[in-house]
Scaffold this active site. Structure first.
Site: not given
Length: 380
Positions: A93-94
């Site tokens: 998840a950036s």
């Protein structure tokens, strides 16, 4: 409690991100914790990574989810358990600030048809769906079956319904074309032309560009009526490479005559620590990749610059820096003089006045991509 965490995160990243109210409204409408798996890896205070576990320590898990940090959700394409906390990062998840920046540059409007490359956890697909304003406006492609299945469950639980496709995002998805926007959530060294071909004239493509040398950049392209795309590098964005573009690892020399030793007066740190514009120039001029690493052997500390040619796994080399030395050892495998090519490209960049990344741009056609300085007519 969750709303307070979302607002605190927005206040943190809005201090330096160019994103505006519509992006942050999407953050409020689509809380990040709905898309983070129970176990992940997040930054620790000592610059290492730590395991976050929702069941074992829900407060720590929630604090990590609503901090401006990447949460790694897969190791070694799923072959290694996340609790091992060691291996190659292959899905995540950036960081929210990077997500906000890319969405700002993408500028999705209600009614836009959006293609997303790399579903990941599904959070950005949900944000894009909110920005586009209707179910089915977003088509999201994920190469990993297990990752895609989990994202589908999270999206369904959140009541959001983009079109999900399992496949290699490098090919795009012709069935939903033409797209108004293409949002890419994996690092790219070569921009697949399918994305340009499947976008309508005036369409915008935003992607994390990994040139191979120096910093990684965000690239914003606009598609023209002749199915060409032009754009510039508005900021920085570092993502894991698209699976189909992963670099081949350097291999050992096959024959004694493949090995070459020499010396250089140029400190390898001059290249390794060069500003971001130099990395773009070197990559564009040479096509080579480089990695700089600190090490130690029986002779003491050293720094080693690794060079490789992604087009030829048998062509690679190293340049070593040691304290107190006046010349530095160059070791190369293969016929190409890798270090000479890099040094020549670096000093060409110096002769141009050391331009920063904001002066560079890229054009992508069916024949490939080229990086230019100031205008497309000045290709490197």
């Amino acid at each position: 409690m969750t709303a307070d965490r979302v607002e605190a995160l927005i206040r943190e990243i809005s201090a330096f991100s160019p994103a505006g109210a519509r992006v942050y409204d999407a953050f409020r409408a689509v809380p990040r914790h709905l898309f983070i798996p129970p176990v992940g890896l997040a930054d620790a205070r000592d610059d290492s990574t730590r395991v976050i576990d929702r069941d074992a320590d829900p407060q720590d898990w929630m604090a990590a989810v609503y901090s401006d940090t990447v949460v790694v959700t897969q190791l070694d394409d799923g072959a290694t358990d996340l609790r091992a906390a060691a291996g190659d990062y292959t899905s995540s998840a950036s960081a929210p600030s990077t997500v906000a920046d890319l969405l700002h540059w993408l500028a999705v409007e209600p009614g836009h048809r959006v293609l997303e490359i790399g579903t990941g956890t599904g959070w950005t697909a949900a944000l894009l769906s909110h920005l586009a304003g209707q179910d089915g406006a977003v088509t999201s492609i994920e190469v990993d079956q297990a990752v895609a299945e989990q994202a589908g469950k999270s999206l369904a639980a959140a009541g959001i319904a983009p079109r999900l496709v399992v496949g290699d995002g490098a090919h795009g998805h012709q069935e939903g074309a033409p797209y108004d926007r293409v949002h890419v959530t994996c690092g790219v060294r070569h921009v697949p032309y399918a994305w340009i071909a499947q976008a309508r004239p005036g369409g915008v493509i935003v992607l994390p560009f990994r040139p191979g040398s120096g910093a990684d950049h965000a690239l914003r392209l606009t598609v023209t009526p002749d199915a060409t795309a032009h754009g510039r590098f508005p900021g920085f964005a570092s993502y894991m490479l698209m699976r189909s573009q992963r670099k081949l690892r350097p291999r050992a020399a096959r024959r004694p005559e493949d090995k070459h030793w020499s010396a250089t007066l140029v400190d390898p740190r001059t290249v390794a620590y060069a500003p971001a514009g130099a990395g773009l120039a070197i990559s564009a001029a040479t096509g080579l990749a480089s990695v700089y690493a600190h090490d130690q052997d029986e002779d003491g500390p050293l720094c080693r610059l690794w060079l490789s040619d992604p087009a030829d796994p048998y062509s690679w080399g190293t340049v070593e820096w040691r304290p107190g030395e006046n010349e530095y050892e160059v070791y190369q495998v293969g016929d190409r003089p890798l270090w000479d090519d890099v040094v020549d490209a670096y000093f060409r960049w110096v002769s141009w006045g050391e331009p920063g990344p904001e002066r560079f741009g890229m054009t992508v056609t069916a024949d490939g991509q080229r990086i230019w300085l100031d205008t497309p007519e000045h290709a490197i």
